[in-house]
Design a protein around this motif. Structure first.
Motif, PDB file in Angstrom:
ATOM      1  N   ASN A 107      26.305 -40.998 -52.811  1.00 27.94           N
ATOM      2  CA  ASN A 107      25.035 -40.675 -52.192  1.00 27.94           C
ATOM      3  C   ASN A 107      25.023 -40.640 -50.926  1.00 27.94           C
ATOM      4  N   ARG A 108      25.999 -41.412 -50.223  1.00 25.92           N
ATOM      5  CA  ARG A 108      26.104 -41.174 -48.811  1.00 25.92           C
ATOM      6  C   ARG A 108      26.657 -39.745 -48.319  1.00 25.92           C
ATOM      7  N   LEU A 109      27.635 -39.274 -49.186  1.00 25.98           N
ATOM      8  CA  LEU A 109      28.005 -37.898 -49.093  1.00 25.98           C
ATOM      9  C   LEU A 109      27.246 -37.005 -48.969  1.00 25.98           C
ATOM     10  N   PHE A 110      26.114 -36.898 -50.241  1.00 30.54           N
ATOM     11  CA  PHE A 110      25.134 -36.082 -50.451  1.00 30.54           C
ATOM     12  C   PHE A 110      23.990 -36.230 -49.453  1.00 30.54           C
ATOM     13  N   ALA A 111      23.734 -37.327 -48.490  1.00 29.85           N
ATOM     14  CA  ALA A 111      23.084 -37.456 -47.396  1.00 29.85           C
ATOM     15  C   ALA A 111      23.757 -36.574 -46.226  1.00 29.85           C
ATOM     16  N   ASP A 112      25.044 -36.938 -46.263  1.00 25.04           N
ATOM     17  CA  ASP A 112      25.605 -36.307 -45.124  1.00 25.04           C
ATOM     18  C   ASP A 112      25.541 -34.820 -44.832  1.00 25.04           C
ATOM     19  N   ALA A 113      25.724 -34.073 -46.238  1.00 25.96           N
ATOM     20  CA  ALA A 113      25.671 -32.784 -46.430  1.00 25.96           C
ATOM     21  C   ALA A 113      24.474 -32.243 -46.498  1.00 25.96           C
ATOM     22  N   LEU A 114      23.349 -33.066 -46.625  1.00 25.82           N
ATOM     23  CA  LEU A 114      22.166 -32.547 -46.763  1.00 25.82           C
ATOM     24  C   LEU A 114      21.244 -32.570 -45.496  1.00 25.82           C
ATOM     25  N   GLN A 115      21.618 -33.589 -44.868  1.00 23.60           N
ATOM     26  CA  GLN A 115      20.816 -33.772 -43.301  1.00 23.60           C
ATOM     27  C   GLN A 115      20.828 -32.782 -42.586  1.00 23.60           C
ATOM     28  N   PRO A 116      22.087 -32.124 -42.358  1.00 20.62           N
ATOM     29  CA  PRO A 116      21.694 -31.091 -41.496  1.00 20.62           C
ATOM     30  C   PRO A 116      21.166 -29.742 -41.701  1.00 20.62           C
ATOM     31  N   LEU A 117      20.938 -29.823 -42.869  1.00 20.63           N
ATOM     32  CA  LEU A 117      19.969 -28.497 -43.500  1.00 20.63           C
ATOM     33  C   LEU A 117      18.505 -28.736 -43.479  1.00 20.63           C
ATOM     34  N   LEU A 118      18.164 -29.949 -43.163  1.00 26.49           N
ATOM     35  CA  LEU A 118      16.664 -30.396 -43.007  1.00 26.49           C
ATOM     36  C   LEU A 118      16.131 -29.911 -41.709  1.00 26.49           C
ATOM     37  N   LEU A 119      15.070 -29.054 -41.560  1.00 25.71           N
ATOM     38  CA  LEU A 119      14.389 -28.435 -40.318  1.00 25.71           C
ATOM     39  C   LEU A 119      13.449 -29.534 -39.932  1.00 25.71           C
ATOM     40  N   GLY A 120      12.979 -30.444 -40.827  1.00 20.38           N
ATOM     41  CA  GLY A 120      11.782 -31.248 -40.153  1.00 20.38           C
ATOM     42  C   GLY A 120      10.502 -31.160 -40.821  1.00 20.38           C
ATOM     43  N   HIS A 121      10.199 -30.092 -41.611  1.00 23.08           N
ATOM     44  CA  HIS A 121       8.921 -29.942 -42.290  1.00 23.08           C
ATOM     45  C   HIS A 121       9.031 -29.886 -43.733  1.00 23.08           C
ATOM     46  N   GLU A 122      10.151 -29.828 -44.561  1.00 19.94           N
ATOM     47  CA  GLU A 122      10.136 -29.683 -45.792  1.00 19.94           C
ATOM     48  C   GLU A 122       9.732 -30.738 -46.651  1.00 19.94           C
ATOM     49  N   LEU A 123       9.400 -30.414 -47.581  1.00 21.88           N
ATOM     50  CA  LEU A 123       9.132 -31.707 -48.918  1.00 21.88           C
ATOM     51  C   LEU A 123      10.675 -31.686 -49.593  1.00 21.88           C
ATOM     52  N   VAL A 124      10.848 -32.814 -49.438  1.00 22.80           N
ATOM     53  CA  VAL A 124      12.246 -33.207 -50.216  1.00 22.80           C
ATOM     54  C   VAL A 124      12.049 -33.578 -51.746  1.00 22.80           C
ATOM     55  N   TRP A 125      12.729 -33.191 -52.586  1.00 17.37           N
ATOM     56  CA  TRP A 125      12.224 -33.552 -54.059  1.00 17.37           C
ATOM     57  C   TRP A 125      13.609 -33.840 -54.808  1.00 17.37           C
ATOM     58  N   VAL A 126      13.849 -35.056 -55.111  1.00 17.26           N
ATOM     59  CA  VAL A 126      14.962 -35.477 -55.471  1.00 17.26           C
ATOM     60  C   VAL A 126      14.750 -35.748 -57.142  1.00 17.26           C
ATOM     61  N   HIS A 127      15.858 -35.418 -57.848  1.00 14.49           N
ATOM     62  CA  HIS A 127      15.504 -35.755 -59.179  1.00 14.49           C
ATOM     63  C   HIS A 127      16.877 -36.683 -59.612  1.00 14.49           C
ATOM     64  N   ASP A 128      16.405 -37.333 -60.763  1.00 16.87           N
ATOM     65  CA  ASP A 128      17.052 -38.362 -61.852  1.00 16.87           C
ATOM     66  C   ASP A 128      17.870 -39.414 -61.200  1.00 16.87           C
ATOM     67  N   TYR A 129      18.410 -40.130 -62.014  1.00 19.85           N
ATOM     68  CA  TYR A 129      18.961 -41.639 -61.840  1.00 19.85           C
ATOM     69  C   TYR A 129      20.328 -41.366 -60.962  1.00 19.85           C
ATOM     70  N   HIS A 130      20.836 -40.327 -61.005  1.00 17.38           N
ATOM     71  CA  HIS A 130      22.197 -40.029 -60.189  1.00 17.38           C
ATOM     72  C   HIS A 130      21.984 -40.329 -58.702  1.00 17.38           C
ATOM     73  N   LEU A 131      20.762 -40.156 -58.350  1.00 11.22           N
ATOM     74  CA  LEU A 131      20.484 -40.257 -56.804  1.00 11.22           C
ATOM     75  C   LEU A 131      19.413 -40.897 -56.324  1.00 11.22           C
ATOM     76  N   ILE A 132      19.231 -42.238 -57.140  1.00  6.16           N
ATOM     77  CA  ILE A 132      18.440 -43.275 -56.667  1.00  6.16           C
ATOM     78  C   ILE A 132      18.499 -43.630 -55.181  1.00  6.16           C
ATOM     79  N   PRO A 133      19.594 -43.765 -54.656  1.00 16.49           N
ATOM     80  CA  PRO A 133      19.874 -44.272 -53.196  1.00 16.49           C
ATOM     81  C   PRO A 133      19.764 -43.135 -52.045  1.00 16.49           C
TER      82      PRO A 133
END
Length: 457
Positions: A107-133
């Motif tokens: 989950n830290r790896l996913f956050a590290d890879a995802l954070q640079p793609l965020l522009l600041g105005h998106e809605l982020v919709w996370v799905h399912d038990y794999h990604l609770i943290p």
């Protein structure tokens, strides 16, 4: 921005077996989004820079996993800890600290890879038990976007949740989101009771909780299907040669069909025993019905699943050995994945749809079966009371999934049901799933997430 554990295999052309992939693909086709997740590849080293691709009009951002992370995060914590507990099967849980460590590391790896793609105005919709943290990890990296989380599985009671050694951390991580979506009111109530017991959470209003300075909203959003697409596909599928061959081969016999992932939560052994009981206790059904069970391979390499497959093969062989005639084989068991067009044609050809999970967040097969039917001569849905879909599809023949004799009786009731009653039940169920279709699910969740003020963080 949609985030899930696994990205769909859009380039391969392979059919999607899971309900999450089917639902999200339909929802994303309605608008513009980026879908982030694991790409199914195994890497020798950890990679935190996402790879961007485009397929079927969807932008995909992905990272690989190392073999150790796949084994411990996915096969281990997600599927041998969270999945069994969330499906009320503590006997199948295998907790190891190395599993938990990998779960939070990925989950830290996913956050590290995802954070640079965020522009600041998106809605982020996370799905399912794999990604609770993941929401907590994104907040720690400075994300101010509205973060939504939708749980496709059931949510366990507090008594079951406490079986997970780090359950308080999981509950706290869920509270980092702005909006939590659940399949049923029962699931939402179980979560609310859990955080009230385990954390210093206050209930502000119905569906709104407060933990410290953070406000969290919860809602019930039963996931659904694209009704018109299924109806059209089912009608067109009747022209497929393989579907035509099936219908010709059935003759005047009634088809009873089950379609599931190969998983112990689906109640497949009970279903096979119920069909055995049908043939034993209702002898007039012998030679007049064919039971086809499609069980898509799932989580190979986990011992419980390998054993389940062997058991089902033995049970199918036993029933066929006991009852088959030269011109009639009662059970057709297929351990493979079929494309949605073929499945829609099978649904339409069936007299009974058999959906009897021991526990299920929703179960889209139940809704697809209803949508695929010929309204002039519809088949009947036999549905487990413990599937989330039972909360909406009250006109199905509902059965207790652990009661083999009740399932057999339900099948017999469905086969004997007069046309006028079949039409009446089908009409009411179709109205419900059309009103609460896939796009209504998407709009309701995203509208509620949009309405949430990011400043309330």
């Amino acid at each position: 921005m949609v985030v899930s554990n696994r990205l769909p295999e859009l380039r391969s052309g392979r059919p999607q077996a899971g309900g999450l992939a089917v639902a999200l693909l339909g929802a994303l086709n309605e608008g513009t989004a980026l879908w982030f997740g694991w790409n199914g590849r195994i890497s020798r080293k950890t990679i935190t820079q996402a790879r961007i691709e485009h397929a079927q009009g969807i932008e995909l951002a992905s990272v690989p996993l190392t073999r150790n992370d796949f084994d411990h995060y996915y096969l281990g914590y997600a599927n041998e800890v969270l999945w069994p507990v969330f499906h009320f099967n503590l006997g199948a849980m295998d907790y190891r600290r190395s599993f938990a460590e990998a779960y939070y590391r990925v989950n830290r790896l996913f956050a590290d890879a995802l954070q640079p793609l965020l522009l600041g105005h998106e809605l982020v919709w996370v799905h399912d038990y794999h990604l609770i943290p993941l929401g907590r990890e994104l907040r720690d990296r400075g994300a101010q976007q509205q973060l939504g989380f939708f749980l496709h599985t059931p949510f366990p009671s507090y008594g079951l949740m406490r079986a997970i050694p780090d359950y308080r951390r999981l509950l706290s991580d869920l509270c980092a989101y702005d909006l939590l979506g659940f399949q049923t009111a029962i699931d939402r109530r179980a979560f609310t009771e859990s955080v009230a017991e385990a954390l210093d959470v206050r209930c502000v209003t119905d569906g709104q909780l407060r933990l410290g300075e953070h406000t969290l909203r919860t809602g019930v959003y039963p996931v659904s299907i694209d009704v018109d697409a299924i109806m059209t596909t089912a009608h067109q599928a009747l022209e497929l040669p393989r579907v035509k061959r099936l219908i010709v081969g059935l003759g005047k016999r009634d088809l009873v069909i089950g379609v599931d992932r190969l998983d112990y939560s689906k109640g497949l052994p009970q279903r096979f025993r119920a069909y055995d009981a049908l043939l034993a206790d209702y002898p007039h059904r012998r030679g007049q019905t064919v039971f086809m069970q499609i069980a898509s391979p799932s989580r190979t390499g986990i011992s419980e699943y390998d054993e389940l497959r062997r058991n089902l093969e033995e049970m199918a062989g036993h029933i066929n050995g006991e009852y088959a005639e030269l011109d009639w084989v009662p059970v057709h068991y297929l351990n493979r994945t079929f494309d949605r067009t073929a499945l829609a044609g099978l649904y339409r050809a069936a007299r009974v749809g058999l959906v009897t999970p021991l526990c299920d967040g929703m179960n889209l097969v139940a809704k697809e079966f209803v949508a695929a039917q010929d309204s002039a001569d519809p088949g009947v849905l036999v549905l487990s009371e413990l599937a989330g879909a039972a909360r909406e599809l009250k006109d199905a023949v509902q059965v207790a999934p652990y009661d083999v004799d009740a399932i057999a009786s339900g099948i017999d009731q469905a086969l004997a049901m007069p046309l006028i009653e079949r039409r009446r039940r089908h009409t009411r169920m179709l109205e419900i799933i059309r009103r609460n279709d896939l796009y209504a699910w998407q709009r309701r969740f995203l509208n509620d997430l949009t309405a949430f003020k990011a400043g309330d963080n």
